[in-house]
Design an enzyme around this catalytic site. Structure first.
Site, PDB file in Angstrom:
ATOM      1  N   CYS A 143      57.501  55.243 101.983  1.00 27.19           N
ATOM      2  CA  CYS A 143      57.196  54.441 102.983  1.00 27.19           C
ATOM      3  C   CYS A 143      56.387  54.898 104.082  1.00 27.19           C
ATOM      4  CB  CYS A 143      58.373  53.911 103.307  1.00 27.19           C
ATOM      5  SG  CYS A 143      59.425  53.276 101.865  1.00 27.19           S
ATOM      6  N   TRP A 155      57.356  51.037 100.193  1.00 27.37           N
ATOM      7  CA  TRP A 155      57.120  51.212  98.725  1.00 27.37           C
ATOM      8  C   TRP A 155      58.250  50.979  98.094  1.00 27.37           C
ATOM      9  CZ3 TRP A 155      53.111  52.245  95.570  1.00 27.37           C
ATOM     10  CH2 TRP A 155      53.294  52.854  94.222  1.00 27.37           C
ATOM     11  N   ASN A 163      62.976  54.870 105.395  1.00 27.44           N
ATOM     12  CA  ASN A 163      62.259  55.579 104.315  1.00 27.44           C
ATOM     13  C   ASN A 163      63.428  56.188 103.562  1.00 27.44           C
ATOM     14  OD1 ASN A 163      60.498  56.592 102.518  1.00 27.44           O
ATOM     15  ND2 ASN A 163      59.236  57.911 104.019  1.00 27.44           N
ATOM     16  N   GLY A 164      63.372  56.238 102.108  1.00 26.42           N
ATOM     17  CA  GLY A 164      64.341  57.083 101.467  1.00 26.42           C
ATOM     18  C   GLY A 164      65.168  55.982 100.398  1.00 26.42           C
ATOM     19  N   GLU A 216      49.527  68.783  78.056  1.00 27.02           N
ATOM     20  CA  GLU A 216      49.109  68.323  79.463  1.00 27.02           C
ATOM     21  C   GLU A 216      48.118  69.407  80.076  1.00 27.02           C
ATOM     22  OE1 GLU A 216      49.644  65.674  80.973  1.00 27.02           O
ATOM     23  OE2 GLU A 216      49.596  66.455  83.322  1.00 27.02           O
ATOM     24  N   LYS A 270      44.743  68.178  81.982  1.00 29.56           N
ATOM     25  CA  LYS A 270      44.455  68.720  83.486  1.00 29.56           C
ATOM     26  C   LYS A 270      43.147  68.979  83.426  1.00 29.56           C
ATOM     27  CE  LYS A 270      47.286  66.159  85.733  1.00 29.56           C
ATOM     28  NZ  LYS A 270      47.488  65.230  84.705  1.00 29.56           N
ATOM     29  N   GLU A 281      40.250  66.869  82.445  1.00 23.99           N
ATOM     30  CA  GLU A 281      39.854  65.619  83.594  1.00 23.99           C
ATOM     31  C   GLU A 281      39.553  66.227  84.824  1.00 23.99           C
ATOM     32  OE1 GLU A 281      43.112  62.971  84.572  1.00 23.99           O
ATOM     33  OE2 GLU A 281      44.629  64.522  84.247  1.00 23.99           O
ATOM     34  N   LYS A 306      42.410  55.434  88.439  1.00 23.75           N
ATOM     35  CA  LYS A 306      43.824  55.989  88.478  1.00 23.75           C
ATOM     36  C   LYS A 306      44.720  54.955  87.939  1.00 23.75           C
ATOM     37  CE  LYS A 306      47.294  57.757  90.001  1.00 23.75           C
ATOM     38  NZ  LYS A 306      47.749  58.923  89.707  1.00 23.75           N
TER      39      LYS A 306
HETATM   40  C1  AGP Z   1      46.966  61.569  83.935  1.00 19.96           C
HETATM   41  O1  AGP Z   1      46.370  62.707  84.976  1.00 19.96           O
HETATM   42  C2  AGP Z   1      45.536  60.608  83.790  1.00 19.96           C
HETATM   43  N1  AGP Z   1      45.010  60.346  85.113  1.00 19.96           N
HETATM   44  C3  AGP Z   1      45.813  59.535  82.785  1.00 19.96           C
HETATM   45  O2  AGP Z   1      45.869  60.347  81.535  1.00 19.96           O
HETATM   46  C4  AGP Z   1      47.336  58.967  82.988  1.00 19.96           C
HETATM   47  O3  AGP Z   1      48.294  59.582  82.641  1.00 19.96           O
HETATM   48  C5  AGP Z   1      47.132  57.733  81.925  1.00 19.96           C
HETATM   49  O4  AGP Z   1      45.914  57.077  82.322  1.00 19.96           O
HETATM   50  C6  AGP Z   1      48.399  56.772  81.948  1.00 19.96           C
HETATM   51  O5  AGP Z   1      48.585  55.957  83.091  1.00 19.96           O
HETATM   52  P1  AGP Z   1      49.673  55.465  83.485  1.00 19.96           P
HETATM   53  O6  AGP Z   1      50.839  56.236  83.544  1.00 19.96           O
HETATM   54  O7  AGP Z   1      49.672  54.461  84.754  1.00 19.96           O
HETATM   55  O8  AGP Z   1      50.174  54.198  82.298  1.00 19.96           O
END
Ligand code: AGP
Length: 609
Positions: free
Chosen positions: A2, A75, A101-102, A482, A486, A489, A604
């Protein structure tokens, strides 16, 4: 997290507070509100769900005169993002206005006590309880009342409080979350971070743990919870606004990596009731139904899928329930066998990923129970699930998920323990022991973060590599995946993660002289097997970067580079090995001059199938 603003001075408080909240919008929020104390001693409030534009519309044509005010962008964690849950919250008489906040871990007890003492609370928030507690303790000294209330609160908080009898005083108090004072000339400010007030002053003072701020026009006093004056450092803020939003970090991703200890603490905190039992109140599935489950299916995408893979190990270990982890976009097209005996767990940071949402809908149509693990209150996946576990990482701005994945890991461990507790496959002592191991993780993540410079140097040294492999066994395998994701991407490099035992069934053909291979080799019963795998790739020229546990040298003799992480239970090691995966890929990408917050081609939240 927040956003919070407090102001007392000579300017119209509404303008200053709203301007401050706009500066804090980047922190993410889903409702907002302000309170302004007029010269008529009226404490007027306006609050609205949604963005600040909604609050602006609410304020149009209304008067909130006065030069003292507080404001908040929320939030949501406790209670959906609605008008009545928006801050500020007030006491019975309307004399007190509180923004917060918290997360208060004992807010259920606090609310219970207040209701028994005749208070009527109108929201679902933990914050409202604070306003009523201050009402009970206020006898003309607002600072003293807030200090007494702060002693009763468990969990994390930043509070900013105004009282209609105090035309020259705003009180701030903090524990675990940031609060900073802006020092002006005839005016002073309180805020979650300096972004809110650097348009007015660049002189700031930090507020430390369990300290209370008395903010007046002509000065600021800071005390501990017993009212003793405390010294504090003042400093000049030389960031511009953009830098201030990132708290001085070059990228949000780097800031969010460093926020992980706090994010995990927020997600794990307060889950153990006074009766010693794990308490996940939000998981509204009856014990009887939980005992009736015959299988678990986890559906997710990307990094969320990887946290689901870790969840499989924990859930199967602790509950003996067969647990499958499925790529959400594949799940419903394979005509899966799920029904009333199935718990489907949909993991999604955004709560809006179309593939995961459609998988959830399919599972429900088949009669399965669906539990969401998400970071976004009120999201589509949350709303369409039977139960929701909210991670509390705060909004994640960078596209590459870091703290959200970390808190998803914490969530799947807690859900696994919860299921085991209800199904009786782990007794109370075992559940409490595992919970204690989890509660120690934030400090271990903090420790891990301090050890990353050697890895950053390695990443820069090999940033011209076009192929990097990642290997791991058991729960190290999802972290290998993972790490590879990373790097893909962020640095647009061909990176692949494998189960270490699989390397000899084909992927070892990828190894050339100098091929970087990151090996997740934290302490584990399978380490001797991993030694063999590392010897195999070393013999073919691999440059091995081994992530190893303090004091465990079973694999390190074969490493070109060793990065140490603290020791923890091997099942929980992803909560620590995730950090080097993030740091390595971010540094590698930055060495290539790439923007780690906004990688090419990515969004995102992927709201299309
Ligand atoms: C993660 O670094 C990526 N940006 C992507 O794989 C993400 O985890 C995936 O699109 C799932 O998103 P969500 O957790 O919002 O469902």
């Amino acid at each position: 997290m927040c956003g919070i603003v407090g102001y007392v001075g000579e300017q119209p408080a509404l303008d200053v507070v709203m301007q401050g909240l706009r500066r804090l919008e980047y922190r993410g929020y889903d409702s907002a509100g302000v309170a302004v104390l007029g010269s008529d001693d009226e404490l007027r409030i306006a609050r609205k769900a949604g963005k600040l534009a909604n609050l602006d519309a609410e304020l149009a044509g209304t008067e909130l005169p006065g030069t003292l005010g507080v404001g908040h962008t929320r939030w949501a964690t406790h209670g959906a993002p609605t008008d009545r849950n928006a801050h500020p919250h007030r006491d019975c008489s309307g004399a007190v206005a509180v923004v917060h906040n918290g997360t208060l871990e004992n807010f259920a007890e606090l609310r219970e006590g207040l209701t028994e003492r005749g208070h009527s609370l109108s929201s679902d928030t933990d914050t409202e309880a604070v306003a009523h507690l201050i009402e009970e303790r206020y006898d003309g000294d607002l600072a003293a009342a807030v200090r007494e209330v702060a002693k009763e609160l468990e969990g994390s908080f930043v509070l900013v409080v105004a009282h209609r009898e105090q035309p020259d005083l705003v009180i701030g108090a903090r524990r675990n979350l940031p609060l900073v004072v802006g020092l002006g000339d005839g005016e002073n400010f309180l805020a979650s971070d300096v972004t809110a007030f650097i348009a007015y002053t660049r002189e700031a003072r930090a507020v430390d743990q369990d300290q209370v701020v008395e903010l007046r026009r002509d000065g600021v006093r800071v005390t501990d919870l017993d009212g003793n004056d405390v010294e504090g450092e003042t400093y000049h803020v030389d960031w511009d606004t953009a830098a201030a939003e990132k708290a001085g970090y070059e990228y949000f991703m780097l800031k969010e990596i460093d926020e992980q200890p706090e994010a995990v603490a927020e997600t794990i905190g307060g889950r153990l009731g006074r009766d010693g039992r794990l308490r996940l109140d939000e998981l509204a599935i009856s014990d009887e139904d939980i005992r009736g489950f015959q299988q678990v299916v986890i559906v997710a995408c990307g990094s969320s899928y990887h946290s689901g893979l870790v969840g499989k190990y924990a859930i199967e270990r602790w509950t003996r329930l067969p647990t499958q982890v499925e790529i959400a976009s594949e799940f419903r097209y394979r005509d899966p066998v799920v029904g009333r005996d199935t718990l489907v767990i949909a993991i999604s940071q955004s709560g809006e990923t179309a593939d995961t949402l459609e998988a959830l809908r399919h599972a429900r149509q088949q009669g399965a129970w669906v539990m969401a693990v998400t970071n976004t209150v009120g999201s589509s996946i949350a709303r369409e699930s039977d139960a929701v576990f909210y991670t509390r990482s705060g909004p994640e701005i960078a596209v590459a998920s870091t703290k959200a994945v970390m808190t998803q890991l914490a969530a799947v461990y807690l859900v696994g323990l919860h299921l085991a507790q209800i199904r009786g496959t782990r007794d109370g002592d075992e559940v409490r022991s595992h919970y204690a191991d989890l509660a120690a993780i934030p400090r271990l993540i903090e420790d891990t973060l301090t050890r990353m410079d050697p890895l950053r140097k390695i990443a820069r040294d090999i940033s011209d590599a076009e192929r990097v492999l990642f290997l791991g066994r058991h729960v190290g395998y999802p972290m290998a995946l993972e790490g590879a994701l990373k790097l893909k991407e962020l640095a647009y490099v061909s990176a692949e993660g494998f189960p270490a035992g699989e390397i000899k069934h084909g992927p070892i053909a990828l190894i050339e002289q100098g091929t970087p291979v990151v090996v997740l080799a934290t302490r584990h019963a399978l380490s001797p097997k991993l030694v063999t795998n590392v010897q195999e790739i070393k013999a073919r020229g691999a440059r091995t970067i081994v992530i190893a546990t303090d004091g465990d040298d079973s694999v390190t003799p074969y490493a070109d580079h060793v990065i140490r992480v603290p020791d923890t239970k091997s099942l929980l090691s992803p909560l620590l090995t995730l950090v080097p995966m993030q740091v390595f890929s971010a540094e590698f990408a930055m060495a290539r001059g790439l923007d780690v917050d906004q990688p090419r081609n990515l969004a995102k939240s992927v709201t299309v199938e």
